[in-house]
Design an enzyme around this catalytic site. Structure first.
Site, PDB file in Angstrom:
ATOM      1  N   SER A 258      33.783  63.928  56.708  1.00 31.94           N
ATOM      2  CA  SER A 258      33.050  62.727  56.327  1.00 31.94           C
ATOM      3  C   SER A 258      33.612  62.085  55.077  1.00 31.94           C
ATOM      4  CB  SER A 258      31.570  63.048  56.132  1.00 31.94           C
ATOM      5  OG  SER A 258      31.377  63.576  54.841  1.00 31.94           O
ATOM      6  N   GLY A 259      33.045  60.917  54.769  1.00 31.78           N
ATOM      7  CA  GLY A 259      33.476  60.155  53.603  1.00 31.78           C
ATOM      8  C   GLY A 259      32.646  60.466  52.372  1.00 31.78           C
ATOM      9  N   ASP A 260      31.727  61.423  52.489  1.00 37.46           N
ATOM     10  CA  ASP A 260      30.934  61.804  51.313  1.00 37.46           C
ATOM     11  C   ASP A 260      30.609  63.289  51.443  1.00 37.46           C
ATOM     12  OD1 ASP A 260      29.304  61.652  48.972  1.00 37.46           O
ATOM     13  OD2 ASP A 260      28.889  59.548  49.402  1.00 37.46           O
ATOM     14  N   ASP A 261      29.682  63.794  50.634  1.00 36.98           N
ATOM     15  CA  ASP A 261      29.410  65.230  50.634  1.00 36.98           C
ATOM     16  C   ASP A 261      29.038  65.723  52.042  1.00 36.98           C
ATOM     17  OD1 ASP A 261      29.719  65.247  47.803  1.00 36.98           O
ATOM     18  OD2 ASP A 261      27.670  64.491  47.598  1.00 36.98           O
ATOM     19  N   SER A 292      36.407  66.794  53.421  1.00 42.40           N
ATOM     20  CA  SER A 292      35.925  65.600  52.732  1.00 42.40           C
ATOM     21  C   SER A 292      36.734  65.400  51.443  1.00 42.40           C
ATOM     22  CB  SER A 292      34.431  65.753  52.422  1.00 42.40           C
ATOM     23  OG  SER A 292      33.967  64.581  51.804  1.00 42.40           O
TER      24      SER A 292
END
Ligand SMILES: *[C@@H]1O[C@H](CO)[C@@H](O)[C@H](O)[C@H]1NC(C)=O
Ligand SMILES: *[C@@H]1O[C@H](CO)[C@@H](O)[C@H](O)[C@H]1NC(C)=O
Ligand SMILES: *[C@@H]1O[C@H](CO)[C@@H](O)[C@H](O)[C@H]1NC(C)=O
Ligand SMILES: *[C@@H]1O[C@H](CO)[C@@H](O)[C@H](O)[C@H]1NC(C)=O
Ligand SMILES: *[C@@H]1O[C@H](CO)[C@@H](O)[C@H](O)[C@H]1NC(C)=O
Ligand SMILES: *[C@@H]1O[C@H](CO)[C@@H](O)[C@H](O)[C@H]1NC(C)=O
Ligand SMILES: *[C@@H]1O[C@H](CO)[C@@H](O)[C@H](O)[C@H]1NC(C)=O
Length: 479
Positions: A258-261, A292
Site C-alpha cells: 500500500s501507499g501508507d501504513d 510499503s
C-alpha cells in the site's frame, strides 16, 4: 427463503456446486424444473439459517449496471431474519458495480472467488456523514466524510467474507481529486464498522481503495483474517487495516501492499480523542506481510489520544518498507502508548528498523492543549532479523517527556552498502538492550548477552484468541 429464490427463474451456473439434473424422482421432468443446488462451506464466527443471492434482488453482474439498490434492498429484506437465525447473502461470479450500502446484524456477506464489487465513481452514490467524534474533523477536509463502500454501525454479529472475492475501490478517481485539492469531504474507505461487536472480515482481496481499506472503530471482538490488500505504493493514505478505539482485535494472515501504513493503530486525535477517551487495546497482529516503501509495517498513532495499550505483534515480514513497528505522536496528543510487544520480525530493505517520533505534526486544529503530553512506555521488541537497512534506529522522544521502558533484545541488523554512518540516533529515550547488532546508542545500555530473552511478550491468550470459528454451509435452490 423459498420466495426469494423463486423469483429467480434463470438457471445459473455456480461454482463449487453440486449440479443435480434429473435426480432419481425428477428424472424425465422438463429441464426448467431441474434443481440446481448452490452449495458450499466456509468458516465463520456464526452460521446463518437463511440464504439468498444478490441476483434475487435484481442484481446484474455486468460491470455497468448499478447494483446499489439491489444491495440495499437485499440487506434491508434480510435484516428481518436477524432474530430468526440470521441471513447470508451470496455475491456470485461477476462484476458488481455499486455505491455504498449498510450492513445489518446477524448477517453474512459472501463474495464468490470470481466476484468483484466495483465501487461506484458517481459521487452522488456516496452519502456524507459526520466526522468521527474522536477526530472532530474529517481527514481530507474539516467537514463531513463520504460514507464507506460497506458501512455498518451499532451492529452485532456481522461477517464479510468470501472465497477470496474482490472489492475494487476504483480509487484512481478519488486520488486524483485529492491531489488536485478538489475534495470537499474526506474520501470513503472500503469497509468501516462503527459501534459494533463480534465482527469478522476475512478471505477477501481489497484493491485500490479511495483511502483507508478496513476501519473498525469504537468496536470490539473483531477478527480480520486472510485479507490481501493491494494499492499503488504512491497512492495517498491507502492504509491497510486501521483498528481505531477498538478492544479485542485479531489481525492475522494478511498480505498488504500500500501507499501508507499496512496496519495503523489509532484512537482519536488531539483534544477530540482525549475527550472521547476510548483506547485501542488487546490487539493481536500476527503473520502480516507488508510492502510499503513510504510508511510503516505497523504504525502506532499518530492519532493515539484515547490511548493504545496491549498490542502483540508476531511474525511480521516487511519488504521494501520504510520502518517496522513505528510510534508516531506529538505534544497535544495526550493519551498513551504502552505495553507494546513485538516478537519475530523479518525485514528486508528498510530505511529504519526502529522509529519513534515525538514531534509528528498534523493537528486537528489550533485548539489542542500544549500541556497534553503523551505517555510512551513499555515498548518491547525481540527476535528481529533485518537486511539492507539504511539506519538501525531513529528514536526521538519528547523533551521533558521521555519515552521509557524501551526494551530491544536479540536483534541482528545488516546495514546496506550506502547506510548512514551513525546507525542509531536516540534522544529523550530510556531503556535497555541485549544482543543487538549494530551496538545501540548509550541511552539503551546493554544488559549482557545472557539476557537475550530480556524483552517481555505475554504468555497468556487474549479472549479474541479463544473465539470459536465454525464450519458454515450455504445452500440455496434455484427452481
Ligand atoms: C480463509 O480461507 C482459508 C483457506 O484458504 C481457511 O482455512 C480459513 O478458515 C478461512 N478463514 C476465514 C475466517 O474465513
Ligand atoms: C447508512 O447508515 C448511515 C449512518 O447511520 C446513514 O447516514 C445512511 O443514510 C445509511 N444509508 C442507507 C442507504 O440506509
Ligand atoms: C450507536 O451507538 C453509539 C454508542 O453506543 C450511540 O451513541 C449511538 O446513539 C448509537 N446510534 C444509533 C443510531 O443507535
Ligand atoms: C487472493 O487473491 C489475491 C489477488 O489475486 C492473491 O494475490 C492471493 O494470493 C489470493 N489469496 C489466496 C489465499 O488465494
Ligand atoms: C533470536 O532470534 C532468532 C531470529 O528471530 C530466533 O530464531 C531465535 O530463536 C531467537 N533466540 C532466542 C534465544 O530467543
Ligand atoms: C538495498 O536497498 C536499496 C535501497 O536502500 C535498494 O536500492 C537495493 O535494491 C537493495 N538491495 C537489495 C539486494 O535488496
Ligand atoms: C490460545 O489461542 C490459540 C489460538 O490462537 C488456541 O489454539 C489455544 O487453544 C488457546 N489456548 C488457550 C489456553 O485457550
Amino acid at each position: 427463503m423459498g420466495s426469494l429464490s423463486g423469483s429467480s427463474k434463470k438457471l445459473q451456473v455456480i461454482w463449487g456446486l453440486v449440479v443435480v439434473f434429473g435426480v432419481l424422482g425428477l428424472r424425465g421432468v422438463e429441464c426448467r424444473k431441474a434443481r440446481i443446488l448452490d452449495s458450499f462451506e466456509y468458516s465463520a464466527i456464526s452460521c446463518r439459517a437463511h440464504s439468498a443471492s444478490i441476483t434475487d434482488f435484481g442484481g446484474v453482474g455486468d460491470g455497468k449496471t448499478s447494483n446499489t439498490k439491489a444491495f440495499r434492498d437485499a440487506i434491508n429484506q434480510l435484516s428481518q431474519y436477524g432474530s430468526d437465525g440470521g441471513a447470508q447473502l451470496l455475491v456470485p461470479a461477476g462484476q458488481w458495480l455499486t455505491g455504498s450500502f449498510n450492513l445489518t446484524s446477524h448477517f453474512t456477506l459472501f463474495l464468490h472467488k470470481d466476484a468483484v464489487l466495483l465501487a461506484s465513481q458517481d459521487v452522488n452514490e456516496w452519502s456524507v456523514i459526520n466526522p468521527l467524534p474522536s477526530y472532530g474533523h474529517g481527514r481530507d477536509a474539516a467537514g463531513g466524510r463520504y460514507i464507506s463502500l460497506i458501512f455498518g454501525t451499532n451492529l452485532t454479529d456481522v461477517v464479510v467474507t468470501g472465497d477470496n472475492g474482490t472489492i475494487d475501490g476504483q480509487g484512481a478517481f478519488w486520488w486524483q481529486q485529492f491531489h488536485r485539492k478538489k475534495i470537499k469531504y474526506t474520501r470513503p474507505y472500503l469497509i468501516e464498522i462503527m459501534h459494533s461487536d463480534n465482527i469478522q472480515i476475512s478471505n477477501l482481496t481489497l484493491v485500490n481503495s479511495p483511502s483507508w481499506n478496513i476501519h473498525p472503530v469504537y468496536s470490539s471482538n473483531i477478527i480480520v483474517q486472510g485479507i490481501t490488500i493491494l494499492a499503488p505504493i504512491t497512492s495517498p493514505n491507502t492504509d491497510g487495516i486501521n483498528p481505531d478505539s477498538c478492544t479485542n482485535t485479531r489481525i492475522e494472515d494478511c498480505y498488504i501492499v500500500s501507499g501508507d501504513d499496512c496496519v495503523a493503530v489509532k484512537s482519536g486525535w488531539d483534544e477530540y480523542g482525549i475527550a472521547y477517551g476510548m483506547p485501542t487495546k488487546q490487539l493481536i497482529i500476527r503473520r502480516l506481510t507488508c510492502i510499503s516503501p513510504y510508511s510503516a509495517a505497523i504504525a502506532l498513532g499518530s492519532e493515539m489520544s484515547g490511548g493504545i495499550q496491549d498490542v502483540r505483534a508476531e511474525e511480521i515480514v516487511a519488504i521494501n518498507t520504510e520502518s517496522g513497528v513505528r510510534i508516531k505522536t506529538a505534544v497535544g496528543r495526550g493519551g498513551y502508548v504502552k505495553d507494546i510487544y513485538v516478537r519475530g520480525m523479518t525485514l528486508h530493505t528498510m530505511k529504519w528498523v526502529f522509529w519513534m517520533t515525538g514531534n509528528y505534526g498534523s493537528h486537528a486544529d489550533t485548539h489542542y492543549d500544549p500541556n497534553a503530553l503523551p505517555e510512551i512506555k513499555g515498548i518491547n521488541y525481540r527476535n528481529v532479523v533485518a537486511e539492507n537497512v539504511s539506519m538501525a534506529a531513529r528514536l526521538e522522544g519528547i523533551s521533558g517527556d521521555p519515552f521509557t521502558g524501551v526494551c530491544i533484545s536479540n536483534v541482528t541488523i545488516g546495514l546496506a552498502k550506502k547506510a548512514k554512518k551513525v546507525p542509531w540516533t536516540c534522544t529523550d529515550i530510556e531503556g535497555i538492550t541485549s544482543r543487538v547488532t549494530p551496538p545501540p546508542c548509550n541511552l539503551l545500555p546493554d544488559q549482557g548477552p545472557e539476557k537475550i530473552g530480556l524483552c517481555d511478550f505475554p504468555a497468556e491468550n487474549l479472549s479474541i484468541d479463544n473465539v470459536e470459528i465454525k464450519r458454515c454451509s450455504f445452500t440455496r435452490n434455484y427452481l
